[in-house]
Write an enzyme that holds these catalytic residues in place. Structure first.
Site, mmCIF file in Angstrom:
data_model
loop_
_atom_site.group_PDB
_atom_site.id
_atom_site.type_symbol
_atom_site.label_atom_id
_atom_site.label_comp_id
_atom_site.label_asym_id
_atom_site.label_seq_id
_atom_site.Cartn_x
_atom_site.Cartn_y
_atom_site.Cartn_z
ATOM 1 N N HIS A 216 0.921 -1.150 0.055
ATOM 2 C CA HIS A 216 0.101 0.027 0.034
ATOM 3 C C HIS A 216 0.760 1.295 0.000
ATOM 4 O O HIS A 216 0.733 2.056 -0.575
ATOM 5 C CB HIS A 216 -0.949 0.028 1.207
ATOM 6 N N HIS B 59 -9.804 2.867 -1.469
ATOM 7 C CA HIS B 59 -9.971 2.432 -0.020
ATOM 8 C C HIS B 59 -11.109 1.169 -0.236
ATOM 9 O O HIS B 59 -11.948 1.062 -0.047
ATOM 10 C CB HIS B 59 -11.006 3.603 0.445
#
Length: 800
Positions: free
Chosen positions: A64, A135
């Site tokens: 990430h 997200h």
């Protein structure tokens, strides 16, 4: 004496298997090879790590945060051929091509690849930026909170770009399972039904953006069964900043402060959680990874930052997102080194241990570096805007990140080792689909075909969702998401006026995951083409466009899955070069697959191309709704028998169709000619021909209520021709725009488009019907506009 708030984790003497088991047990999302490097680091300094240090390394090296798939060394082979080695997809196919484009147009891109968002020049005084984030995993676990904080996070990216850009508009792109999915078809327990995902995500984004006072002006929604298990939630925000406030630089001797929300246990291990697959236990085990948003707190933080920037009080600023203080302070101090004191951090609740405070991803926090002499004025500002300011630590010249808690050194890491994650070595393969069979297309009852396509979830109006968002707050939205006489007809992009400038900013996006299932290269070029086309269509100068690349996929360690990504990334490099439009920012999200008893379910390789451009004059802004009842319709661009990946093919069971191929260089010349006609005042309205093809485009233009449309399919420009009238009606060939022209200016428009594929294929009629004739004048389509609009307009209404 108080209990310790950290512990030492023995790693130096563990076996390789034991290291991997430690990573799994602590949810570090680090591979065996990563853990062996960690072990070597601490063997060299002759001690074991603290749990804080281990968590910091895991966060910093997470997919990430570090984008390690895009930095990997990949051995890629196509169709069984000799493999080629790609050393960093990012450097090879995104950064390097973009830097070449920047060299060709100096002064346009003012910042790229080294800040929270990239900036392009708007005029001599102002710059604009755009950033889009994902997200996904949090939204799958808790749709409302996950999407809520997804938008909140990207708004903070804009606040952390330069010395603080002002957020002025947002875009949102969602990928869901179909809302009418039969619950019995969901093959894993504890998976939220797509309808619940959709409602939660839409409302989460709605509440954050509306309460922040930032208009949501652009977006898209895709539906596919694989998104049932891994919904994709892209949130983007644009900002504006004085050009002199873009550059920032850290130096020793500055105070590190945090402004905004308090730190709690929400959002623990968010970065590592988002770097692994979901499974049947995720909903129960990983709920603490989802943050809790508070948009009112972020609005106060926003106001504080913009005022502090205006007063010249900010030296450096970054958002506190994935990884919390570990990421924000760690990256800020990566060049200089410094000390952080966790005792100073304001907490939501007592009892947090060291790694929880340092790694928490609690929202609405921004980290800044400031001069000590400016602290009194900054504290007064914080009081004025009723937000909390705390000194966390300071920068120095040691190159070491030191973190203290309750008088003890809980983290001491050399930045040179911390920020150099091991380079992954991966293999990818791509095998093109089987040869096309030329399957005959159904061409009977094309009226019914259009009704089927028009009512498909891929096409139907997004109005029920669009209406949830305030797209006019701040008062600068010139081209809105919906228009026409009833303010319910679709638009291709949006245009926002910029205070203090005589220029405007256009925004658009494109996403074509269906194409990538068989031809990911064509998906790449086609998606960039559609985004650029939409921007120019609504008034952007073709020479002043910046692009964003956002990628989502399933398991990148599956060579076949990774192969599709590699082919797509190659394509977007070629497309960006042809359109002379650099990528100035991007984001990727991997491991979007769900582990079931029957094996993993991967999302398709999904590429979102967002873009923004400079509109030189508000007079250049046009919409996609018909303006007159007697005008002519011109189609620019070639239409070919390219039905692969189309809505028509999917809804009619057509297999083995060729996915549209894109000649980017030829299309760019075509778009420049169109732009010349547009800026000369020769265009009344125009609509992008994309999903659904020409028939859907014509119907959507007619939804304005001004009249009907007649089409002569024999006039449609083509190179190779077609056998079925379904092709000119439903092909999704790229590079096409349907243009409305006043008969008085027809000759001038034709002159402007001379030498390019362009033909008058019909016109607007008083009778509100959509008709099409083919060879010999045979009428192959005759539909009532009102009926088509009802099918289109009511598609999502029962579900939202």
């Amino acid at each position: 004496m108080s209990a310790k708030t950290y512990r030492t984790v023995p790693v130096r003497n563990l076996s390789s298997d034991e290291l991997l088991e430690l990573s799994k047990k602590q949810k570090l999302s680090l591979s065996r090879e990563d853990m062996e490097v960690v072990q070597q680091i601490f063997r060299e300094i002759d001690r074991d790590p603290t749990d804080v240090e281990l968590e910091v390394i895991a966060q910093t090296w997470s997919e990430h945060c570090k984008h390690r798939i895009f930095s990997a060394s990949i051995s890629h082979s196509v169709n069984g051929g000799a493999p080629e080695t790609v050393n960093s997809l990012f450097k090879t196919y995104i950064k390097k091509p973009s830097e070449k484009i920047m060299e060709r147009k100096p002064g346009f891109v003012l910042s790229a690849f080294d800040d929270n968002a990239g900036f392009i020049a708007l005029d001599d005084n102002l710059a604009v930026c755009l950033k889009a984030e994902t997200h996904n995993h949090p939204s799958a676990i808790e749709p409302y909170a996950g999407a809520n904080t997804g938008l909140g996070g990207v708004i903070r990216d804009i606040l952390g770009a330069g010395k603080g850009a002002k957020p002025i508009a947002s875009l949102d792109v969602f990928c869901f399972g179909a809302p009418d999915t039969n619950p019995a078809d969901i093959t894993a327990p504890d998976v939220i039904h797509p309808l619940g995902i959709m409602r939660g995500v839409v409302r989460g984004v709605r509440d954050y953006g509306n309460r922040m006072g930032i208009p949501t002006v652009n977006g898209a929604i895709q539906f596919d069964p694989t998104y049932i298990y891994n919904p994709l939630v892209f949130c983007g925000t644009a900002g504006v900043i004085p050009r002199g406030d873009i550059l920032k630089e850290m130096r020793p001797g500055l105070k590190v402060i945090v402004i905004g929300g308090r730190t709690g246990r929400d959002g623990l291990k968010g970065a590592t959680f988002s770097s692994a697959a979901l499974d049947e236990a995720s909903h129960e085990e990983d709920f603490t990874a989802v943050q809790i948003g508070n948009p009112i707190e972020e609005k106060k933080t926003l106001d504080f930052i913009l005022e502090a920037r205006e007063r010249g009080l900010i030296v450096f600023i970054t958002d506190c997102g994935a990884g919390g203080f570990s990421s924000a302070a760690g990256e800020m101090l990566s060049v200089t080194g410094g000390e952080i004191f966790l005792d100073n951090a304001p907490l939501k609740e007592p009892g947090l241990i060291s790694w929880e405070i340092f790694l928490s991803e609690s929202q609405e926090r921004m980290v800044m570096a400031v001069e000590e002499k400016d602290l009194p004025e900054l504290r007064k500002l914080a009081d004025t805007f009723q937000t909390e300011l705390t000194v966390l630590g300071h920068s120095d010249d040691t190159g070491i990140l030191k973190v203290w808690h309750k008088g003890e050194l809980v983290c001491c890491l050399d930045n040179s080792k911390l920020h150099d994650a091991p380079i992954k070595k991966l293999e990818s393969v791509f095998t093109p689909g089987k040869a096309l069979t030329g399957q005959p297309l159904p061409d009977k009852d094309l009226n019914k075909s259009l009704e089927t396509v028009m009512g498909d979830f891929a096409i139907v109006s997004r109005e029920p969702i669009i209406r949830e968002y305030d797209h006019e707050v701040q008062g600068n939205t010139i081209l809105k998401p919906l228009a026409g006489a009833q303010a319910d007809a679709p638009q291709d992009g949006s245009v926002v006026d910029i205070d203090g400038s005589d220029k405007c900013m256009a925004m658009a996006c494109a996403i074509l995951p269906e194409w990538g299932k068989t031809d990911p290269y064509a998906m790449g070029t086609g998606t960039v083409d559609e985004c650029v086309r939409q921007l120019i269509l609504v008034g952007s100068n073709p020479d002043k466009i910046g692009l964003l690349d956002n990628f989502c996929m399933g398991n990148p360690e599956d060579p076949a899955e990774l192969g599709r990504l590699v082919e797509c990334v190659k394509a977007i490099a070629k497309a960006a070069d042809a359109y002379n439009a650099p990528f100035i920012s991007g984001k990727d999200s991997f491991y979007n697959y769900f582990e079931t008893e029957d094996g993993p379910i991967n999302v398709p390789v999904t590429f979102l191309c967002s873009g923004f451009g400079v509109v030189e004059n508000p007079d250049h802004v046009i919409g996609s709704s018909l303006r007159r009842s007697n005008s002519l319709l011109y189609l620019i661009g070639h239409t070919e028998d390219e039905m692969g990946g189309s809505v028509f093919a999917r809804t009619h069971g057509v297999e083995d169709g060729k996915v549209p191929q894109t000649d980017c260089a030829a299309n760019m010349e075509l778009y420049k000619a169109y732009y010349g006609a547009l800026t000369s005042g020769l265009v009344l309205s125009a609509h992008d021909v994309s999903e659904g093809g020409l028939a859907v485009t014509a119907a959507e233009m007619a939804f304005s209520g001004k009249g009907g449309v007649r089409l002569d399919l024999t006039k449609v420009p083509t190179v190779n021709g077609w056998k079925s009238p379904a092709v000119p009606l439903f092909s999704e060939s790229t590079g096409r725009i349907l243009v409305e022209v006043d008969p008085e200016f027809a000759a001038d428009f034709e002159t402007a488009m001379d030498g390019f594929p362009c033909a008058c294929i019909g016109g607007v009629t008083e009778e509100k019907r959509l008709t099409a004739t083919c060879c010999g004048g045979e009428k192959v389509l005759d539909c009532d506009i009102a009926n088509l609009k009802k099918l289109w307009k009511d598609g999502l209404t029962p579900y939202y």
